[in-house]
Design an enzyme around this catalytic site. Structure first.
Site, PDB file in Angstrom:
ATOM      1  CG  HIS A  54      -1.687  -1.225   1.420  1.00 59.42           C
ATOM      2  ND1 HIS A  54      -2.547  -1.691   0.458  1.00 59.42           N
ATOM      3  CD2 HIS A  54      -1.718  -2.110   2.442  1.00 59.42           C
ATOM      4  CE1 HIS A  54      -3.091  -2.827   0.895  1.00 59.42           C
ATOM      5  NE2 HIS A  54      -2.597  -3.095   2.096  1.00 59.42           N
ATOM      6  CG  HIS A 213      -5.690  -6.191   0.941  1.00 60.92           C
ATOM      7  ND1 HIS A 213      -6.651  -5.431   1.558  1.00 60.92           N
ATOM      8  CD2 HIS A 213      -4.586  -6.107   1.718  1.00 60.92           C
ATOM      9  CE1 HIS A 213      -6.147  -4.933   2.682  1.00 60.92           C
ATOM     10  NE2 HIS A 213      -4.909  -5.318   2.794  1.00 60.92           N
TER      11      HIS A 213
END
Lengths: 321, 321
Positions: A54, A213
């Site tokens: 991320h 994700h």
């Protein structure tokens, strides 16, 4: 698999080694915990983290004015409780520790377990769970996404104002009541640890309601021009937000060029203007990504002077702009 | 074509509209010229620009401490001489104007034509041509790539030190004698104005020596792990650079996630260490891109205290970090 990596199993270690070379203000503990070299001597310490992939979240926000520690798991994998506990111990200066957790079962379980272990050792630890992703109907299951970075900045500011752990926790909880996000993608991400794409899309398809994700979205739709995509996302957000004065974030998913984020921002502002919504702060950039996914998310938050002050406050994070 | 755009012919206008919403310190003249709202009242003014698609270059560097104006052409297309002339007129405060031109025939022709036109109107205008890309053997034909951003920062600093146009031009020319770059890609960029990819690569191929306009590289090779790619690029750079003390830039091509830039940076530093090269400054990020191309370039420059001071000097560009 085409990725700019060495051995896929070294992704996290290599990335943190590189990050340390880029930022002389941080150090790495136990190979996975990013802390500021100069720990805060007073004030509530902020610990966040979660799986990697991320970037710049979360390690890039370990900086004056934002986080004290980021606990980094492998790609899209929660860090273990012992690492979170080690982070808490590394940064607690006696004024308490706030854990900022994104709402994923692994993160919640491991961070809360660490919280209990730390409390048993006498640390004053509170936690908040970010669940800003309105792509998920069920409120309890909403994922924590880009809004988490606004929480980092807000909590960092409140800590610098010397508020207590209880006061910060309460203010953040209140702020999160009107924090809503939703994301979309035109291209999936390629996950380095598996060599697989998160999903596959035809040339004329896009995903609305993607996670960070690599998960596919809630809706698969025909791809549209960005003005229509912006309207589609805002329609979802306005099922929840009630205010006509908003703080807005346009967040790139990692592989989206900056030019397209500018273009998206233009249409967001046009669209909000046509809805007679005033934007008191616009944030645009890669804040919370999903590797090289191409797409963006929108986050809205009711205007709040303290949050505005927090977003304008100084930080030495190179990634919060 | 999957791109986060509205009408492809509005790419530049939409992007600049969005950029202005992101940065309250800039304004747009004649739809294509980005200038600081508060013009510099004294000191040499710096004008750069070229085709769009390289964001944050060049408009993102119009800021205190860097550029005074960026003249923005359509995607991968040089701006016309009349726009460059208008930019010169908009920022010349009487202390002269330096044009920072990347070495592409269209840019060189149009900027130099504007220079002559401005000189005919009494403006004191000099120009320098950046040609740092050693992928091209012929020195005269070397393209201007990521090293251009180091030139922006250096010249901006020298201007803030109140050096004259002649002094700045000479110092920048000297600095550019040891400025070398080379880039690579694992994925091409998708050009929004044509809907075409710059080139096509098989699953196990990469391009070495790519340009920043979607051009394929000089060498097509089997893809490798990033440590080997780094070594491959450094081998090319060390055919030119002679110093054992370097300033180094790892530049993302636009679609490369920040995590992979960190990983590349780690192996660059390891490799240089094994060559007994000292790195006095490491810059890592998206500085000069090619839309959503996945890859990175390396730039090296002989250590120089004034350049180091320049790179550390304050700027309010959100993109130079």
């Amino acid at each position: 698999m085409k990725k700019l990596v060495n051995q896929r199993e070294n992704f996290l270690g290599d990335m943190l080694d590189g990050l340390k070379l880029r930022d002389s203000n941080i150090e790495i503990l136990e190979e996975t915990i990013v802390v500021r070299k100069e720990r805060k001597k007073s004030g509530v310490a902020l610990v966040s983290g979660g799986g990697s992939g991320h970037e710049p979240a979360h390690a890039g926000y370990v900086a004056e004015g934002m986080l004290d520690a980021a606990v980094c798991g492998e790609v899209f994998t929660s860090p273990t409780p012992d690492k979170v506990l080690a982070a808490i111990k590394a940064v607690d200066n006696g004024d308490g520790v706030l854990l900022i957790i994104k709402n994923y079962s692994g993160d919640v379980m491991n961070f809360e377990m660490a919280q209990e272990m730390a409390q048993a050792e006498g640390h004053n630890v509170a936690s908040i769970i970010v669940k800003d992703d309105v792509a998920i109907d069920n409120e309890e299951q909403r994922r924590g996404v880009a809004g988490t970075v606004i929480v980092h900045k807000y909590a960092g500011y409140l800590s610098d104002q010397n508020l207590s752990l209880d006061q910060i926790t309460e203010k953040v909880e209140t702020m999160m009541e009107t924090l809503y996000s939703i994301g979309m993608a035109i291209e999936p991400c390629l996950v380095p640890t598996t060599g697989e794409y998160g999903f596959n899309l035809a040339e004329d398809e896009m995903e609305i309601g993607i996670g960070i994700h690599g998960e596919k979205g809630i809706y698969r739709e025909k791809s549209e021009t960005v003005d229509k995509i912006v309207n589609r996302l805002l329609e979802e957000l306005f099922k929840h937000t009630k205010s006509s004065r908003l703080i807005v974030m346009v967040n790139g998913m990692g592989g989206t060029p900056d030019s397209e984020l500018s273009i998206a921002a233009k249409y967001v502002m046009e669209n909000l203007s046509s809805r007679e919504v005033t934007v008191s702060k616009l944030l645009v950039g890669d804040y919370m990504t999903a590797l090289d996914m191409q797409g963006f998310s929108l986050t809205v938050l009711d205007e709040n002077q303290t949050v505005l002050d927090a977003l304008e406050a100084k930080t030495d994070s190179k990634y919060f702009k």
